[in-house]
Design a protein around this motif. Structure first.
Motif, PDB file in Angstrom:
ATOM      1  N   PHE A 255       0.595  -1.456  -0.197  1.00 12.44           N
ATOM      2  CA  PHE A 255      -0.263  -0.329   0.107  1.00 12.44           C
ATOM      3  C   PHE A 255       0.990   0.972   0.128  1.00 12.44           C
ATOM      4  CE2 PHE A 255      -2.498   3.603   1.576  1.00 12.44           C
ATOM      5  CZ  PHE A 255      -4.005   2.743   0.617  1.00 12.44           C
ATOM      6  N   GLY A 256       1.559   1.609   0.462  1.00 20.23           N
ATOM      7  CA  GLY A 256       2.478   2.276   0.853  1.00 20.23           C
ATOM      8  C   GLY A 256       3.624   2.582   0.118  1.00 20.23           C
ATOM      9  N   HIS A 257       4.087   1.822  -1.162  1.00 19.14           N
ATOM     10  CA  HIS A 257       4.755   2.136  -2.422  1.00 19.14           C
ATOM     11  C   HIS A 257       3.431   2.173  -3.560  1.00 19.14           C
ATOM     12  CE1 HIS A 257       9.029   1.318  -0.846  1.00 19.14           C
ATOM     13  NE2 HIS A 257       8.406   2.305  -0.076  1.00 19.14           N
ATOM     14  N   ARG A 258       2.231   2.151  -3.168  1.00 23.29           N
ATOM     15  CA  ARG A 258       1.213   2.118  -4.549  1.00 23.29           C
ATOM     16  C   ARG A 258       1.002   2.920  -4.812  1.00 23.29           C
ATOM     17  NH1 ARG A 258      -2.284  -1.349  -7.581  1.00 23.29           N
ATOM     18  NH2 ARG A 258      -2.456  -2.597  -4.924  1.00 23.29           N
ATOM     19  N   GLU A 259       0.966   3.240  -6.357  1.00 19.84           N
ATOM     20  CA  GLU A 259       0.531   5.307  -6.815  1.00 19.84           C
ATOM     21  C   GLU A 259      -0.891   5.444  -6.510  1.00 19.84           C
ATOM     22  OE1 GLU A 259       0.886   7.547 -10.582  1.00 19.84           O
ATOM     23  OE2 GLU A 259       1.301   5.751 -10.772  1.00 19.84           O
ATOM     24  N   PHE A 260      -1.288   6.622  -6.679  1.00 22.73           N
ATOM     25  CA  PHE A 260      -2.455   6.834  -6.497  1.00 22.73           C
ATOM     26  C   PHE A 260      -2.755   8.257  -7.340  1.00 22.73           C
ATOM     27  CE2 PHE A 260      -2.789   4.571  -3.197  1.00 22.73           C
ATOM     28  CZ  PHE A 260      -3.994   3.837  -2.842  1.00 22.73           C
TER      29      PHE A 260
ATOM     30  N   PHE B 197       0.637   6.220   0.212  1.00 26.56           N
ATOM     31  CA  PHE B 197      -0.063   7.004   1.431  1.00 26.56           C
ATOM     32  C   PHE B 197       0.550   6.125   2.498  1.00 26.56           C
ATOM     33  CE2 PHE B 197      -2.932   8.817  -1.673  1.00 26.56           C
ATOM     34  CZ  PHE B 197      -2.859  10.333  -1.212  1.00 26.56           C
ATOM     35  N   PRO B 198       0.962   5.648   3.941  1.00 27.43           N
ATOM     36  CA  PRO B 198       1.467   4.901   4.421  1.00 27.43           C
ATOM     37  C   PRO B 198       0.260   4.316   4.961  1.00 27.43           C
ATOM     38  CG  PRO B 198       1.795   6.477   5.978  1.00 27.43           C
ATOM     39  CD  PRO B 198       1.501   6.921   4.071  1.00 27.43           C
ATOM     40  N   THR B 199      -0.332   4.166   5.349  1.00 33.96           N
ATOM     41  CA  THR B 199      -2.187   3.694   5.847  1.00 33.96           C
ATOM     42  C   THR B 199      -2.743   4.303   4.954  1.00 33.96           C
ATOM     43  OG1 THR B 199      -2.403   5.457   7.619  1.00 33.96           O
ATOM     44  CG2 THR B 199      -0.953   3.599   7.992  1.00 33.96           C
ATOM     45  N   ALA B 200      -4.406   3.565   6.081  1.00 32.15           N
ATOM     46  CA  ALA B 200      -5.361   4.211   5.550  1.00 32.15           C
ATOM     47  C   ALA B 200      -6.167   5.469   5.888  1.00 32.15           C
ATOM     48  CB  ALA B 200      -6.747   2.912   5.829  1.00 32.15           C
ATOM     49  N   ASP B 201      -5.880   5.821   7.277  1.00 33.84           N
ATOM     50  CA  ASP B 201      -6.272   6.849   7.946  1.00 33.84           C
ATOM     51  C   ASP B 201      -5.049   8.217   6.933  1.00 33.84           C
ATOM     52  OD1 ASP B 201      -7.342   8.756   9.864  1.00 33.84           O
ATOM     53  OD2 ASP B 201      -5.359   8.824  10.888  1.00 33.84           O
ATOM     54  N   SER B 202      -4.028   8.320   6.751  1.00 33.87           N
ATOM     55  CA  SER B 202      -3.323   9.032   6.209  1.00 33.87           C
ATOM     56  C   SER B 202      -3.460   9.437   4.307  1.00 33.87           C
ATOM     57  CB  SER B 202      -2.202   9.070   5.986  1.00 33.87           C
ATOM     58  OG  SER B 202      -1.470   7.776   5.446  1.00 33.87           O
TER      59      SER B 202
END
Length: 524
Positions: A143-148, A163-168
């Motif tokens: 997730f942390g290295h995923r591009e959005f 983003f590192p987490t869902a919250d961020s």
């Protein structure tokens, strides 16, 4: 709507750890500052609004229509495509909304910022989205290295977000309030750091194998609608496409975790989430799409199906799926050959000139003859001996090719070929229709009707209605009722949770087997 079986979530509910504090350098130094009222110029393109999404036909067209409607990919140069908005106001989230405070104002349009921020605050399933893309409840590079990539309200397109987490991620979505966002691959490093990394150090590693089917690719065979317009009649092309592609992916290629998602307007996306599907490189992805592709030639005239005989088992199975829908959905509902010009295309697909001449003569003498009758005429005249050169086997093969040309899935092959392709996230809102991109139950796609998919305005109105009908609900026992549970979005979110839970179970099993194997290798 997903089945009731899928709607009841009886699996373990994973707990997400609290988000760590966002480091001070988490966001990059802004490359540019864009005024909220300015018209951005992205890669030299002055963006204009789509006429069908705006009452003013002289208004500029929206960004989504510069890309194909449903996959909305963006593969521009990194330096040119990245826009960071330093002065975008932070959307503050209320501590707790009063039950009698309306969530939705009827005067607002689905794409209005007030509507979108309420949707993200109250209904978007960030937690489950994180688990889906992270493949674990514990934050990782998946997730942390995923591009959005975000499309902002002023049509600025913002790539390479991570983003590192869902919250961020949730906090940044609420801050920027995008009209929608796309999901890209997992990179070898954080895509936000690409400016300080060597090009070879940042490369796409994994991403779900994805497919895109859009009804505009059926415009030459559907007669009920065209362009962005759809109805339940032409939606049947998507229904049979889901059945055929899903069967091939599961039965022929052995994939298990396949999620189909409504694009929000006129198509469907497939996300193949198995670990080995995510690891496919571009060459293997091209091989998969080559295996599935049958319709070739685009909008060019002429025969579009040329398959070898005997038919591959996948094509034989596909014909079995298509025969009955072809009679109902094409011959009766679309009636594609009633007009003489369209009937000539049918004749061009048949192998015998004498038979064609006889059919043409009969149809000219029976003006306005329906397509069901014209299809039956082929075998009737062939059996009556109107041609001395007819080959029954070639005629049968040609009729099979006609069925395939008119009903076999028309895939946007470019979406599936490349690891770094971006695809719109599930549960985004289509800015033109206001409908949410919800999952489709592939075990019974014939029950899905795009007209029944809730719009964001409808969902926010359902929250208001529920709050009025249930004043003080949950106050006695101190348990707050989740806003999603008050709406018709709940079955779709539950379906998504069940899908993700099944994926996580398999991921945990694979990890456990790998760890056990590594432990055995250390024994002497």
């Amino acid at each position: 709507m997903p089945s009731s079986k899928e709607s009841s979530v009886d699996i373990e509910d994973y707990d997400l750890p609290d988000a760590p504090e966002t480091p001070s350098n988490f966001l990059e130094v802004p490359l540019s500052k864009v005024e909220a009222t300015s018209e951005p110029d992205i890669q030299g393109l002055h963006l204009k609004r789509d006429e069908e999404d705006d009452d003013d036909e002289n208004s500029p067209v929206k960004l989504e229509d510069i890309f194909s409607d449903d996959e909305e990919d963006f593969l521009g140069d990194a330096d040119d495509a990245d826009f960071l908005i330093s002065e975008t106001p932070v959307k503050s989230e209320p501590e707790s909304a009063a039950a009698d405070t309306p969530v939705f104002k009827p005067t607002l349009r689905p794409s209005d910022p007030e509507v979108m921020i309420a949707f993200y605050q109250r209904l978007f399933p960030f937690r489950t989205l994180f688990q889906w893309l992270n493949h674990s409840p514990v934050p990782s590079n998946d997730f942390g290295h995923r591009e959005f990539a975000f499309t902002l309200q002023n049509d600025v397109y913002l790539r390479y977000q991570a983003f590192p987490t869902a919250d961020s991620m949730r906090k940044e979505v609420l801050r920027l309030n995008p009209s929608r966002f796309e999901i890209g691959p997992v990179y070898s490093a954080n895509p936000r750091d690409r400016k300080v990394l060597r090009k070879s150090a940042l490369r796409p590693l994994t991403k779900e194998l994805v497919f895109d089917i859009d009804l505009t690719d059926y415009d030459e065979v559907r007669t009920c609608c065209d362009k962005a317009n759809i109805c339940i009649k032409c939606w049947q092309f998507i229904t049979v496409a889901i059945k055929i592609v899903d069967a091939a992916l599961r039965d022929d290629l052995g994939f298990k975790h396949i999620m189909w998602v409504y694009s929000g307007r006129r198509g469907a996306h497939a996300w193949v989430c198995d670990r080995r599907a995510r690891a496919l490189d571009d060459m293997k992805r091209r091989a998969v799409i080559s295996y599935l592709e049958v319709i070739k030639g685009g909008n060019q005239a002429g025969k579009k199906v040329n398959v070898r005989r005997p038919l591959h088992p996948h094509l034989a199975r596909s014909l079995g799926i298509l025969r009955d829908p072809f009679k109902k959905d094409v011959l009766r509902n679309q009636d594609p050959w009633r007009e003489t010009e369209r009937a000539e295309h049918l004749l061009s697909l048949l192998p015998d000139k004498e038979l064609n001449d006889a059919l043409r003569k009969k149809w000219d003498s029976h003006d306005n003859r329906p397509s069901t009758s014209k299809w039956d005429d082929i075998d009737a005249l062939a059996g009556a001996g109107v041609s001395s050169t007819i080959d029954p086997k070639k005629l049968r093969d040609s009729k099979q090719d006609v069925i395939l040309e008119y009903m076999y899935p028309r895939l946007d092959v470019e979406v599936s070929k490349h690891l770094n392709h971006l695809l719109k996230s599930p549960f985004c809102v289509h800015p033109g229709t206001g409908r949410v991109c919800v999952p489709i139950d592939s075990s019974r796609p014939e029950e899905f009707n795009p007209a029944d998919v809730p719009t964001v305005s409808q969902l926010l109105g359902e929250i208001d209605s529920w709050n009025k009908e249930n004043p003080g609900a949950g106050a006695a026992d101190g348990e707050k009722v989740d806003d999603c549970d008050k709406t018709s979005l709940k079955p779709y979110v539950d379906f998504f949770k069940n899908f993700v839970a099944g994926l996580l179970r398999d991921e945990n099993r694979i990890k456990r087997e790998r760890d056990e194997g590594a432990g055995d290798a250390m024994e002497f």
